[in-house]
Design an enzyme around this catalytic site. Structure first.
Site, PDB file in Angstrom:
ATOM      1  N   TRP A 125       2.392   1.498  -3.460  1.00 27.09           N
ATOM      2  CA  TRP A 125       1.695   1.843  -4.475  1.00 27.09           C
ATOM      3  C   TRP A 125       1.542   3.383  -4.572  1.00 27.09           C
ATOM      4  CZ3 TRP A 125      -3.037   4.783  -4.468  1.00 27.09           C
ATOM      5  CH2 TRP A 125      -3.730   4.331  -5.597  1.00 27.09           C
ATOM      6  N   HIS A 126       1.759   4.111  -3.481  1.00 25.96           N
ATOM      7  CA  HIS A 126       1.734   5.743  -3.400  1.00 25.96           C
ATOM      8  C   HIS A 126       3.092   6.127  -3.929  1.00 25.96           C
ATOM      9  CE1 HIS A 126      -1.635   4.628  -1.032  1.00 25.96           C
ATOM     10  NE2 HIS A 126      -2.300   5.952  -1.381  1.00 25.96           N
ATOM     11  N   GLY A 127       4.009   5.368  -3.906  1.00 21.18           N
ATOM     12  CA  GLY A 127       5.497   5.910  -4.168  1.00 21.18           C
ATOM     13  C   GLY A 127       6.651   4.878  -3.350  1.00 21.18           C
ATOM     14  N   THR A 168       0.840  -1.149  -0.074  1.00 21.41           N
ATOM     15  CA  THR A 168       0.023   0.019  -0.101  1.00 21.41           C
ATOM     16  C   THR A 168       0.738   1.181   0.007  1.00 21.41           C
ATOM     17  OG1 THR A 168      -1.859  -1.180   1.153  1.00 21.41           O
ATOM     18  CG2 THR A 168      -1.764   1.233   1.394  1.00 21.41           C
ATOM     19  N   GLY A 169       1.920   1.276   0.820  1.00 16.74           N
ATOM     20  CA  GLY A 169       2.810   2.450   0.846  1.00 16.74           C
ATOM     21  C   GLY A 169       3.719   2.441  -0.508  1.00 16.74           C
TER      22      GLY A 169
END
Length: 450
Positions: A305-307, A302-303
């Site tokens: 996926w954001h960058g 999840t982290g």
């Protein structure tokens, strides 16, 4: 082109809706497909390769889906799926995690939809779409193309194949959803963004402790109203076109635990990770150690996926630690004692968004010292003139942030539904939003960066 722009509101949307409604029902997918490509092309006019990439990946995955379905040997089928998933994610990683390439608009969202489509064919949940225009419409549909919601094909399959006749009630309901989202974005999110920008302008080293707390609350409200506003606008546009898109937010700031928060925040992203990562890994049915591993994998991804910047990894890992602690120790208490849970989240939510919003590790350390000066020799808590100035400058918007994080506005609108006052309320929201956009307080949606 963004939803909260005058060009979209007064030029693109009216012209497109006219063309869409006069198109015979049997050909509306073609009109929507063409309009969506035009919408995307306008948004990436300086990145023509982004449009080319979207079209190529859409066509290739259309072919991949049919080929995958036609493979009957389980081993060959799994190998083929692995290859095409790797191919799709290769482009996402190439653009998203390279420091030298500009990120194509919406690539994170449409890549997740493409791969979900292939996974669903592999697991036998759906049949492949045989009509390319219908498939292209599903992937590129402009209400959800740029920032979701991440919508499984099965959820839209019947709607894509239905006549979708013009219904005035759909247009009216869609307009109301769109106006609500526009207000959250243009009137609230952008104002909180200005407050958060003020904190950065002063400099984290120079702010007082009260302003540090006010700042992270402002950022928390900015990101919420920005993304929630976009999601409502997307749902409203979908309704105008005859589609029912999933709801992405369910009053997350009323949660009593971080576990509950992430069931209410960006719901379709959480469902994607649960369906295609967490459950295939075994979920919570594999023993304690593997269950903890599965949670860790989901939150780190999840982290990422954001960058891939450090602060996103730290943010994802911190959420893993919090959620794990809740599941093992705290959640029963926060569920039982709601007031304690709300107070707990009133501190935890802005702290988690601080890790998300501040990119530099050194700045995170400085900001943390400002928040908790009693853990250091920092005297930031004493000098509060900056706090009072910003509190006065944003004295109307701050209480509005707390109010619109509750269920009260939605309940109020339901109570006046169908009445004359409802018309005036929506007209007031619309024109106030247009004014804010006109005077230059509009900004691109935050999630366009991801």
């Amino acid at each position: 082109m963004v939803f909260s722009s005058l060009n979209f509101i007064f030029i693109f949307l009216p012209l497109f809706l006219f063309a869409y409604y006069v198109t015979p029902a049997a050909f509306r997918n073609s009109t929507l497909f063409a309009g969506s490509i035009l919408f995307y092309a306008a948004g990436v006019i300086k990145q023509p390769y982004a449009l080319f990439l979207l079209m190529v990946l859409t066509y290739l995955n259309y072919v991949f889906g049919i080929c995958l379905y036609q493979i009957h040997n389980p081993r060959k089928k799994k190998l083929f799926l692995t290859k095409v998933i790797f191919f799709d994610f290769l482009w996402l990683f190439l653009f998203k995690y390279s420091r030298h390439l500009s990120l194509p608009l919406g690539i994170s969202f449409y890549t997740f939809q493409l791969t979900a489509y292939l996974f669903d064919i592999y697991y036998g949940r759906i049949l492949p779409e045989r009509d390319f225009v219908t498939f292209g419409t599903y992937i590129s549909m402009f209400p959800k193309l740029i920032s979701g919601p991440i919508t499984p094909y099965e959820m839209l399959r019947r709607q894509l194949h239905s006549a979708r006749r013009f219904l005035p009630e759909n247009l009216a309901e869609g307009m109301k959803l769109f106006i609500r989202g526009l207000g959250l974005k243009a009137i609230l999110a952008n104002q909180f963004g200005s407050l958060w920008a003020n904190v950065g302008t002063i400099g984290y080293e120079s702010i007082s402790t009260p302003l540090a707390w006010l700042g992270i609350y402002a950022y928390s409200f900015q990101i919420y109203f920005d993304f929630y506003g976009y999601s409502l606008m997307a749902a409203g546009l979908g309704r105008m076109l005859g589609f029912k898109l999933p709801i992405n937010f369910m009053h997350p700031y009323l949660s009593t635990s971080m576990t509950e928060f992430w069931r209410r925040w960006h719901i379709t992203l959480g469902q994607w990770f649960q369906t295609y990562i967490y459950i295939p890994l075994g979920g919570n049915r594999t023993g304690t150690c593997k269950w903890i591993r599965n949670l860790l994998v989901v939150w780190i991804l999840t982290g990422i996926w954001h960058g891939t910047e450090f602060h996103f990894i730290l943010w994802g890992f911190s959420l893993f630690v919090i959620v794990l602690t809740e599941k093992l120790l705290l959640k029963k208490l926060t569920d039982r004692y709601a007031l304690a849970g709300h107070l707990y989240m009133a501190v935890l939510i802005p702290l988690s968004w601080m890790l998300f919003g501040i990119s530099d590790p050194g700045s995170i350390e400085v900001y943390t010292r400002k928040l908790f000066p009693f853990f250091s020799a920092d005297d930031a808590i004493i000098y509060v003139n900056d706090f009072w100035k910003n509190l006065n400058d944003f004295r109307f918007i701050i209480p509005a942030g707390f109010l619109f994080s509750t269920r009260f506005p939605v309940r109020f609108l339901k109570k006046i539904r169908g009445s004359v006052p409802e018309i005036f309320v929506y007209l007031a929201i619309f024109w106030a939003s247009v004014y804010c956009i006109y005077v230059g307080s509009n900004d691109p949606f935050l999630y366009f960066r991801f």
